[in-house]
Design an enzyme around this catalytic site. Structure first.
Site, short mmCIF file in Angstrom:
data_model
loop_
_atom_site.label_atom_id
_atom_site.label_comp_id
_atom_site.label_asym_id
_atom_site.label_seq_id
_atom_site.Cartn_x
_atom_site.Cartn_y
_atom_site.Cartn_z
N LYS A 194 0.81 -1.22 0.00
CA LYS A 194 0.00 0.00 0.00
C LYS A 194 0.85 1.28 0.00
O LYS A 194 2.05 1.23 0.24
CB LYS A 194 -0.94 -0.01 1.21
CG LYS A 194 -1.99 -1.12 1.15
CD LYS A 194 -2.91 -0.95 -0.04
CE LYS A 194 -4.12 -1.89 -0.01
NZ LYS A 194 -3.81 -3.26 -0.42
C1 PLP Z 1 -10.00 -2.69 -1.67
C2 PLP Z 1 -9.38 -3.38 -0.50
N1 PLP Z 1 -10.07 -3.48 0.65
C3 PLP Z 1 -9.56 -4.08 1.73
C4 PLP Z 1 -8.31 -4.63 1.72
C5 PLP Z 1 -7.80 -5.34 2.94
O1 PLP Z 1 -6.71 -4.70 3.50
P1 PLP Z 1 -5.85 -5.42 4.65
O2 PLP Z 1 -4.94 -6.39 3.95
O3 PLP Z 1 -5.12 -4.31 5.31
O4 PLP Z 1 -6.80 -6.08 5.56
C6 PLP Z 1 -7.53 -4.54 0.57
C7 PLP Z 1 -6.18 -5.12 0.57
O5 PLP Z 1 -5.52 -5.38 -0.37
C8 PLP Z 1 -8.07 -3.92 -0.57
O6 PLP Z 1 -7.38 -3.83 -1.71
#
Ligand code: PLP
Length: 393
Positions: free
Chosen positions: A192
């Site tokens: 990210k």
């Molecule tokens: C659109 C979206 N929502 C949620 C997430 C989930 O993030 P995390 O891995 O921090 O839980 C991601 C992760 O890639 C994502 O791309």
């Protein structure tokens, strides 16, 4: 691979999205590891405060993922069995999984063809007496149409929870994502714009965040840092059967410096996006991503769409050709309604979401991280145009 692959120019593989970590992050982690407190503590609190100030949020709660942030937010909003939550199929599965986690029903609606964010008219048509919340995704870092979504939420008394995993630092009509009173969930996963290896942040109203803080740490009335600190008490009460979703000070150490670097990172991402778009806009085989007026794009992803009618190969072969030219890519995302669990449970057919499906079949994400050199960017452009040239219909 065709002959074109053999003419590959780049000598070493360009990874899709490696983290950009400096000495500052490393030294801060070392400092934490040498301190008497390594889990949720003073650095996590400082990271929350600095993050809230950066996006202009009323408050911020650091957690161990964006998934955790969305889950705890839905639980705090008391969304559960018998409720419906509207979101889109063109997202990472976590967005929809958390709706399942609280026992509610995900209601998928299609995306806008230009931005690939939720279509507010489709969302309006999907509202039923059971709808409790809207869960838009700021896809790739492009803000969803928040004016229309806020109006829809207000008209029907719905909660608005933003999946802001891609949206740091993005803005809608000059207002940063996360600055609103409603909850927004950010991701600090390894790829990210801001990474803490794993991590997330929930922004929103301070009272709501206090309830979320309790629920994110076993439902205990006070966290361990406060209990173990001098003057703290060993007593606590369990107010609800909560989760274990807290961020550690080791993660926050990375986050504090990544946050300070965001303006520089962001300038570089925007520059790279501009270079790509300038190079690809004139090709009849390529469709660069759109950015609507009034939107500040976070450029987490650069999603290029192929005009398959102009090419002799499909998306998968195009990716293989780029790999052969040492360019790492990805695809965001396999639409949720194509995955076996969701397909079986809700009986979706691939064509139920024609815009998301058509976009998926011709999309690929190019590297767009601030560690890319001008030469890397030139290599990506050259490779993409070379594949187009080799496989033009
Ligand atoms: C659109 C979206 N929502 C949620 C997430 C989930 O993030 P995390 O891995 O921090 O839980 C991601 C992760 O890639 C994502 O791309």
């Amino acid at each position: 691979m065709g002959d074109a692959a053999v003419r590959a120019g780049r000598a070493s593989f360009l990874p899709f999205a490696p983290p950009v970590i400096g000495e500052e992050e490393i030294q801060e982690v070392v400092d934490t590891l040498r301190s008497p407190w390594i889990t949720t503590g003073p650095k996590t609190r400082r990271f929350e405060e600095e993050f809230a100030a950066f996006v202009g949020a009323p408050g911020a709660l650091a957690l161990n993922s964006c998934t955790a942030a969305m889950h705890v937010a839905l639980a705090c909003l008391d969304v559960g069995r018998g409720d419906e939550v509207i979101t889109t199929p063109l997202t990472f599965t976590a967005t929809v999984n958390v709706i399942e986690h609280v026992g509610a029903r995900p209601v998928l609606v299609d995306v806008c063809p230009d931005t690939l964010t939720i279509d507010p008219d489709a969302a309006a048509r999907a509202v039923t007496p059971h709808t409790r919340a809207l869960l838009p995704v700021h896809y790739a870092g492009h803000a969803a149409a928040l004016d229309a979504l806020r109006a829809l939420a207000e008209r029907h008394g719905l909660f608005l929870l933003e999946d802001a995993a891609h949206a740091l630092p993005a803005a809608w009509r000059g207002r940063p994502i996360g600055a609103g009173p409603n909850p927004a969930a950010f991701s600090f996963y390894a790829t990210k714009n801001l990474t803490t290896a794993e991590g997330g942040m929930l922004t929103g109203d301070p009272d709501f965040l206090e309830a979320a803080r309790v629920l994110s740490l076993h439902g205990m009335s006070r966290d361990a840092w406060k209990r173990y600190d001098k003057g703290g008490s060993w007593r606590y009460e369990v107010l609800a059967p909560g989760f274990k979703y807290n961020m550690t000070d080791v993660q926050a150490s990375i986050g504090l410096w990544q946050l300070r670097k965001q303006p520089t990172f962001q300038r570089r991402r925007a520059q790279i996006a501009e270079s790509y778009t300038r190079a690809f806009a004139t090709s009849d085989a390529l469709e660069p991503p759109a950015c609507r007026p009034g939107v500040t794009h976070a450029w987490h992803l650069y999603v290029l769409r192929l005009r398959l009618e102009a090419l002799r190969i499909g998306r998968d072969a195009f990716i293989a050709e780029l790999t052969a030219r040492n360019i790492g890519t990805s695809v965001h995302f396999i639409p949720v309604h194509l995955h076996p669990y969701y397909r079986r449970k809700y009986g979706y057919a691939p064509g139920d979401y024609p815009v998301a499906l058509a976009a998926f079949e011709r999309m690929l994400s190019l590297p767009i991280h601030p560690g890319l050199t001008d030469q890397d960017v030139a290599d990506v452009i050259e490779a993409v145009l070379d594949v187009v040239h080799a496989y033009r219909r």
